[in-house]
Design a protein around this motif. Structure first.
Motif, PDB file in Angstrom:
ATOM      1  N   PRO A  76       7.386  -8.168  -6.719  1.00 26.67           N
ATOM      2  CA  PRO A  76       6.302  -9.127  -6.939  1.00 26.67           C
ATOM      3  C   PRO A  76       5.107  -8.581  -7.715  1.00 26.67           C
ATOM      4  O   PRO A  76       4.329  -9.362  -8.264  1.00 26.67           O
ATOM      5  CB  PRO A  76       5.897  -9.533  -5.511  1.00 26.67           C
ATOM      6  N   MET A  77       4.947  -7.259  -7.776  1.00 24.99           N
ATOM      7  CA  MET A  77       3.821  -6.686  -8.515  1.00 24.99           C
ATOM      8  C   MET A  77       4.193  -6.321  -9.943  1.00 24.99           C
ATOM      9  O   MET A  77       3.417  -5.664 -10.642  1.00 24.99           O
ATOM     10  CB  MET A  77       3.292  -5.449  -7.778  1.00 24.99           C
ATOM     11  N   GLY A  78       5.342  -6.761 -10.401  1.00 25.90           N
ATOM     12  CA  GLY A  78       5.773  -6.474 -11.762  1.00 25.90           C
ATOM     13  C   GLY A  78       5.251  -7.491 -12.766  1.00 25.90           C
ATOM     14  O   GLY A  78       4.238  -8.149 -12.562  1.00 25.90           O
ATOM     15  N   THR A  79       5.989  -7.658 -13.860  1.00 25.07           N
ATOM     16  CA  THR A  79       5.559  -8.449 -15.011  1.00 25.07           C
ATOM     17  C   THR A  79       6.415  -9.699 -15.168  1.00 25.07           C
ATOM     18  O   THR A  79       7.646  -9.603 -15.223  1.00 25.07           O
ATOM     19  CB  THR A  79       5.673  -7.603 -16.299  1.00 25.07           C
ATOM     20  N   SER A  80       5.764 -10.856 -15.246  1.00 28.74           N
ATOM     21  CA  SER A  80       6.465 -12.111 -15.550  1.00 28.74           C
ATOM     22  C   SER A  80       6.500 -12.311 -17.057  1.00 28.74           C
ATOM     23  O   SER A  80       5.546 -11.969 -17.763  1.00 28.74           O
ATOM     24  CB  SER A  80       5.757 -13.306 -14.898  1.00 28.74           C
ATOM     25  N   MET A  81       7.608 -12.862 -17.548  1.00 31.86           N
ATOM     26  CA  MET A  81       7.777 -13.130 -18.978  1.00 31.86           C
ATOM     27  C   MET A  81       8.342 -14.538 -19.139  1.00 31.86           C
ATOM     28  O   MET A  81       9.130 -14.998 -18.310  1.00 31.86           O
ATOM     29  CB  MET A  81       8.749 -12.135 -19.618  1.00 31.86           C
ATOM     30  N   ARG A  82       7.908 -15.198 -20.203  1.00 34.12           N
ATOM     31  CA  ARG A  82       8.481 -16.505 -20.554  1.00 34.12           C
ATOM     32  C   ARG A  82       8.602 -16.615 -22.053  1.00 34.12           C
ATOM     33  O   ARG A  82       7.760 -16.100 -22.804  1.00 34.12           O
ATOM     34  CB  ARG A  82       7.585 -17.654 -20.072  1.00 34.12           C
ATOM     35  N   ARG A  83       9.640 -17.316 -22.475  1.00 30.34           N
ATOM     36  CA  ARG A  83       9.724 -17.723 -23.877  1.00 30.34           C
ATOM     37  C   ARG A  83       9.742 -19.240 -23.919  1.00 30.34           C
ATOM     38  O   ARG A  83      10.484 -19.886 -23.169  1.00 30.34           O
ATOM     39  CB  ARG A  83      10.984 -17.175 -24.544  1.00 30.34           C
ATOM     40  N   ILE A  84       8.907 -19.795 -24.775  1.00 29.09           N
ATOM     41  CA  ILE A  84       8.860 -21.246 -24.956  1.00 29.09           C
ATOM     42  C   ILE A  84       9.243 -21.566 -26.390  1.00 29.09           C
ATOM     43  O   ILE A  84       9.404 -20.673 -27.232  1.00 29.09           O
ATOM     44  CB  ILE A  84       7.468 -21.813 -24.607  1.00 29.09           C
ATOM     45  N   ASP A  85       9.393 -22.861 -26.676  1.00 25.82           N
ATOM     46  CA  ASP A  85       9.799 -23.262 -28.012  1.00 25.82           C
ATOM     47  C   ASP A  85       8.847 -24.312 -28.576  1.00 25.82           C
ATOM     48  O   ASP A  85       7.829 -24.649 -27.960  1.00 25.82           O
ATOM     49  CB  ASP A  85      11.251 -23.741 -28.023  1.00 25.82           C
ATOM     50  N   ALA A  86       9.197 -24.835 -29.744  1.00 24.08           N
ATOM     51  CA  ALA A  86       8.281 -25.698 -30.484  1.00 24.08           C
ATOM     52  C   ALA A  86       7.752 -26.888 -29.678  1.00 24.08           C
ATOM     53  O   ALA A  86       6.541 -27.160 -29.694  1.00 24.08           O
ATOM     54  CB  ALA A  86       8.952 -26.178 -31.776  1.00 24.08           C
ATOM     55  N   PRO A  87       8.589 -27.658 -28.964  1.00 21.23           N
ATOM     56  CA  PRO A  87       8.045 -28.811 -28.242  1.00 21.23           C
ATOM     57  C   PRO A  87       7.044 -28.443 -27.146  1.00 21.23           C
ATOM     58  O   PRO A  87       6.242 -29.274 -26.721  1.00 21.23           O
ATOM     59  CB  PRO A  87       9.300 -29.464 -27.633  1.00 21.23           C
TER      60      PRO A  87
ATOM     61  N   GLY B  84      18.447 -14.213 -28.647  1.00 20.74           N
ATOM     62  CA  GLY B  84      18.434 -14.822 -27.329  1.00 20.74           C
ATOM     63  C   GLY B  84      18.234 -16.319 -27.388  1.00 20.74           C
ATOM     64  O   GLY B  84      18.195 -16.928 -28.468  1.00 20.74           O
ATOM     65  N   THR B  85      18.099 -16.918 -26.229  1.00 21.64           N
ATOM     66  CA  THR B  85      17.919 -18.364 -26.147  1.00 21.64           C
ATOM     67  C   THR B  85      16.452 -18.734 -26.345  1.00 21.64           C
ATOM     68  O   THR B  85      15.561 -17.904 -26.203  1.00 21.64           O
ATOM     69  CB  THR B  85      18.417 -18.885 -24.792  1.00 21.64           C
ATOM     70  N   GLY B  86      16.218 -20.009 -26.640  1.00 23.48           N
ATOM     71  CA  GLY B  86      14.876 -20.449 -26.994  1.00 23.48           C
ATOM     72  C   GLY B  86      13.933 -20.622 -25.832  1.00 23.48           C
ATOM     73  O   GLY B  86      12.714 -20.604 -26.020  1.00 23.48           O
ATOM     74  N   ARG B  87      14.454 -20.808 -24.626  1.00 25.48           N
ATOM     75  CA  ARG B  87      13.610 -20.967 -23.441  1.00 25.48           C
ATOM     76  C   ARG B  87      14.187 -20.150 -22.299  1.00 25.48           C
ATOM     77  O   ARG B  87      15.371 -20.258 -21.996  1.00 25.48           O
ATOM     78  CB  ARG B  87      13.547 -22.435 -22.990  1.00 25.48           C
ATOM     79  N   TRP B  88      13.353 -19.376 -21.668  1.00 27.34           N
ATOM     80  CA  TRP B  88      13.739 -18.692 -20.443  1.00 27.34           C
ATOM     81  C   TRP B  88      12.487 -18.251 -19.705  1.00 27.34           C
ATOM     82  O   TRP B  88      11.397 -18.170 -20.282  1.00 27.34           O
ATOM     83  CB  TRP B  88      14.662 -17.496 -20.707  1.00 27.34           C
ATOM     84  N   GLY B  89      12.660 -17.967 -18.418  1.00 25.89           N
ATOM     85  CA  GLY B  89      11.542 -17.512 -17.606  1.00 25.89           C
ATOM     86  C   GLY B  89      12.005 -16.431 -16.661  1.00 25.89           C
ATOM     87  O   GLY B  89      13.035 -16.577 -15.995  1.00 25.89           O
ATOM     88  N   ILE B  90      11.257 -15.325 -16.617  1.00 21.07           N
ATOM     89  CA  ILE B  90      11.600 -14.198 -15.752  1.00 21.07           C
ATOM     90  C   ILE B  90      10.413 -13.873 -14.860  1.00 21.07           C
ATOM     91  O   ILE B  90       9.298 -13.634 -15.346  1.00 21.07           O
ATOM     92  CB  ILE B  90      11.970 -12.948 -16.572  1.00 21.07           C
ATOM     93  N   THR B  91      10.652 -13.870 -13.557  1.00 22.11           N
ATOM     94  CA  THR B  91       9.714 -13.263 -12.626  1.00 22.11           C
ATOM     95  C   THR B  91      10.269 -11.889 -12.271  1.00 22.11           C
ATOM     96  O   THR B  91      11.487 -11.692 -12.237  1.00 22.11           O
ATOM     97  CB  THR B  91       9.547 -14.113 -11.350  1.00 22.11           C
ATOM     98  N   PRO B  92       9.419 -10.915 -12.004  1.00 24.69           N
ATOM     99  CA  PRO B  92       9.915  -9.580 -11.705  1.00 24.69           C
ATOM    100  C   PRO B  92      10.520  -9.519 -10.313  1.00 24.69           C
ATOM    101  O   PRO B  92      10.046 -10.185  -9.389  1.00 24.69           O
ATOM    102  CB  PRO B  92       8.655  -8.716 -11.792  1.00 24.69           C
ATOM    103  N   SER B  93      11.550  -8.728 -10.141  1.00 22.66           N
ATOM    104  CA  SER B  93      12.150  -8.599  -8.823  1.00 22.66           C
ATOM    105  C   SER B  93      11.164  -7.985  -7.835  1.00 22.66           C
ATOM    106  O   SER B  93      11.218  -8.271  -6.639  1.00 22.66           O
ATOM    107  CB  SER B  93      13.420  -7.755  -8.894  1.00 22.66           C
TER     108      SER B  93
ATOM    109  N   ARG C 157       7.021 -18.851 -28.747  1.00 27.02           N
ATOM    110  CA  ARG C 157       6.102 -17.796 -28.310  1.00 27.02           C
ATOM    111  C   ARG C 157       6.667 -17.113 -27.074  1.00 27.02           C
ATOM    112  O   ARG C 157       7.476 -17.677 -26.346  1.00 27.02           O
ATOM    113  CB  ARG C 157       4.726 -18.374 -27.943  1.00 27.02           C
ATOM    114  N   ILE C 158       6.156 -15.915 -26.818  1.00 23.92           N
ATOM    115  CA  ILE C 158       6.492 -15.189 -25.597  1.00 23.92           C
ATOM    116  C   ILE C 158       5.213 -14.933 -24.809  1.00 23.92           C
ATOM    117  O   ILE C 158       4.209 -14.483 -25.362  1.00 23.92           O
ATOM    118  CB  ILE C 158       7.219 -13.871 -25.907  1.00 23.92           C
ATOM    119  N   LEU C 159       5.276 -15.242 -23.533  1.00 22.85           N
ATOM    120  CA  LEU C 159       4.174 -15.004 -22.607  1.00 22.85           C
ATOM    121  C   LEU C 159       4.450 -13.740 -21.809  1.00 22.85           C
ATOM    122  O   LEU C 159       5.567 -13.522 -21.354  1.00 22.85           O
ATOM    123  CB  LEU C 159       4.013 -16.193 -21.663  1.00 22.85           C
ATOM    124  N   THR C 160       3.432 -12.916 -21.656  1.00 15.19           N
ATOM    125  CA  THR C 160       3.494 -11.737 -20.797  1.00 15.19           C
ATOM    126  C   THR C 160       2.403 -11.879 -19.747  1.00 15.19           C
ATOM    127  O   THR C 160       1.240 -12.080 -20.080  1.00 15.19           O
ATOM    128  CB  THR C 160       3.248 -10.448 -21.601  1.00 15.19           C
TER     129      THR C 160
END
Length: 442
Positions: free
Chosen positions: A289-300, A278-287, A305-308
């Motif tokens: 609102p009570m679901g799970t948000s996810m993010r992927r960040i990169d070195a800078p 996949g790509t190095g940066r992305w952000g997902i909010t759940p459709s 890392r991936i955030l849950t």
């Protein structure tokens, strides 16, 4: 004589991970003497520092002091998900569509994002800490996909652009085959929130006095001046802005009207190279609102890392428990493993709780409480954008400036009263659990 005494000070559970992954940042002195100022801001988060920047713009010769109870970027700014969202994002709805004037809210959110973008340019803040990349509402179940379709229809009515993503497009972006579909909107800025706040504070420090570990423990009106007490010093000033979000209630304001909700999150260690496609940066909010948000960040931004982020609890005492964090961490592990089975069992490096403040009717508390005392509080779970807006508005009010922001916040109703304790937390947490179970796959 008016007097407000802080009954509680902020207490956090877990790491301020966004700050920790950047390493040590600039430090600012404790206030350990008696001083005077033209205006004092209590709180150095998104609201407080935005208020300071707006004051510098409007009153460049004013003596401005900012007090922070802990360290800058280690409160809420180091504990959120970093989505600075422009579109309606009503957390109490089924699909984020707001019930009020969405056009006005979108315009204000974009005003906040432009204000932040200008600060990045003016203060030389790292561009990686403010990435106008947009975000995706991710969906897994049929019901969640229908929520995205409902939200898309709402955006059509507003004339707002979006792209619908199928399962293949979601997999290409995230490296995960978990998602059935997504709805991409381009207007969200993805922040490294601690990096942005550190940069904002450092830029302001050239003209504003910043003091860390200087919790305001009381505010007292003496004549035409407010006297603020900190543990080892004090300040006298004719104007004060309380930018403490939910801790407004700690000073005895809006009592019985604010919902103190904690959300929980985790960051992986730096991932091995090639561990996730996949790509190095992305952000997902759940459709949902009570679901799970996810993010992927990169070195800078602090490493690959991936955030849950998942799980909520209502804690009217304004303190999450260790058991809350442990329970959330176990659920987050399940959510992460489902999305990235090739990394199943990978333990997070950081886990934490983040304090949100909401009102039942979605109102903030931004305005003049009494002569010279202003508030920029109650962000309704959207502190990056709405915190910025309330801080700007409070600064404009303190300067007597009439703007669309001051008019908006002046017209807001007061937060409605909540049920008394213990029913409030008992019923509130039961509703949260029911909604979380309903949104289980999300």
């Amino acid at each position: 004589m008016s007097r407000y005494v802080a009954r509680r000070l902020p207490k956090h559970r877990g790491d301020a991970a966004w700050s920790s992954i950047l390493g040590p940042g600039p430090r600012y002195p404790r206030l350990e003497e008696e001083i005077t100022a033209d205006l004092v801001i209590i709180g150095a988060g998104f609201a407080g520092l935005s208020a300071a920047r707006r004051l510098v713009q409007l009153r460049p010769d004013a003596r401005i002091v900012v007090l922070e109870a802990g360290q800058i970027a280690e409160g809420a700014a180091g504990r959120n998900s970093g989505f600075m969202i422009d579109l309606p994002h009503e957390l109490t709805s089924h699909d984020y569509a707001g019930a009020g004037d969405d056009r006005a809210q979108i315009d204000m959110n974009r005003h906040a994002i432009a204000f932040a973008r200008d600060a990045v340019e003016d203060y030389g803040i790292c561009a990686d800490f403010f990435d106008p990349a947009g975000k995706v509402n991710g969906a897994v179940s049929d019901a969640a996909d229908a929520q995205n379709q409902s939200y898309a229809a709402h955006l059509d009515a507003l004339g707002e652009p979006y792209d619908l993503l199928d399962a293949q497009a979601m997999a290409e972006m995230t490296g995960s085959t978990y998602y059935r579909s997504g709805l991409y909107t381009p207007g969200t800025a993805m922040l490294q929130p601690a990096g942005y706040i550190r940069g904002l504070a450092e830029g302001l420090s050239q003209t504003v006095a910043l003091h860390e570990h200087s919790a305001c423990i009381s505010i007292k009106r003496i004549g035409h001046v407010w006297r603020l007490q900190v543990p080892k010093g004090g300040i006298a000033a004719p104007q004060v802005i309380l930018a403490t979000n939910g801790h407004l209630e700690s000073f005895g304001l809006a009592t019985g009207r604010l919902m103190h909700v904690f959300l929980y999150a985790a960051f992986t260690p730096v991932l091995p190279k090639g561990a996730v496609a996949g790509t190095g940066r992305w952000g997902i909010t759940p459709s949902d609102p009570m679901g799970t948000s996810m993010r992927r960040i990169d070195a800078p931004q602090g490493g690959d890392r991936i955030l849950t982020r998942a799980v909520a609890t209502l804690r009217s005492g304004m303190r999450a428990t260790e058991a809350d964090v442990a329970r959330a961490a176990a659920i987050q592990q399940t959510k992460f493993d489902a999305r990235f089975p090739e990394l199943a069992g990978l333990k997070p490096e950081y886990t934490w709780a983040g304090h949100l403040c909401l009102s039942r009717n979605g109102a903030s508390v931004t305005g003049e409480v009494e002569e010279g005392l202003f508030t920029a509080c109650v962000q309704n779970g959207l502190g990056t954008a709405r915190g910025t807006l309330t801080g700007m508005a409070a600064a404009e009010m303190a300067c007597g400036v009439d703007t669309h922001l001051t008019r908006h916040f002046a017209a807001e109703a007061a937060p409605t009263r909540l049920p008394p304790q213990p029913f409030r937390d008992t019923i509130g947490n039961a509703v949260i659990r029911w909604k979380e179970r309903r949104a289980a796959l999300e």
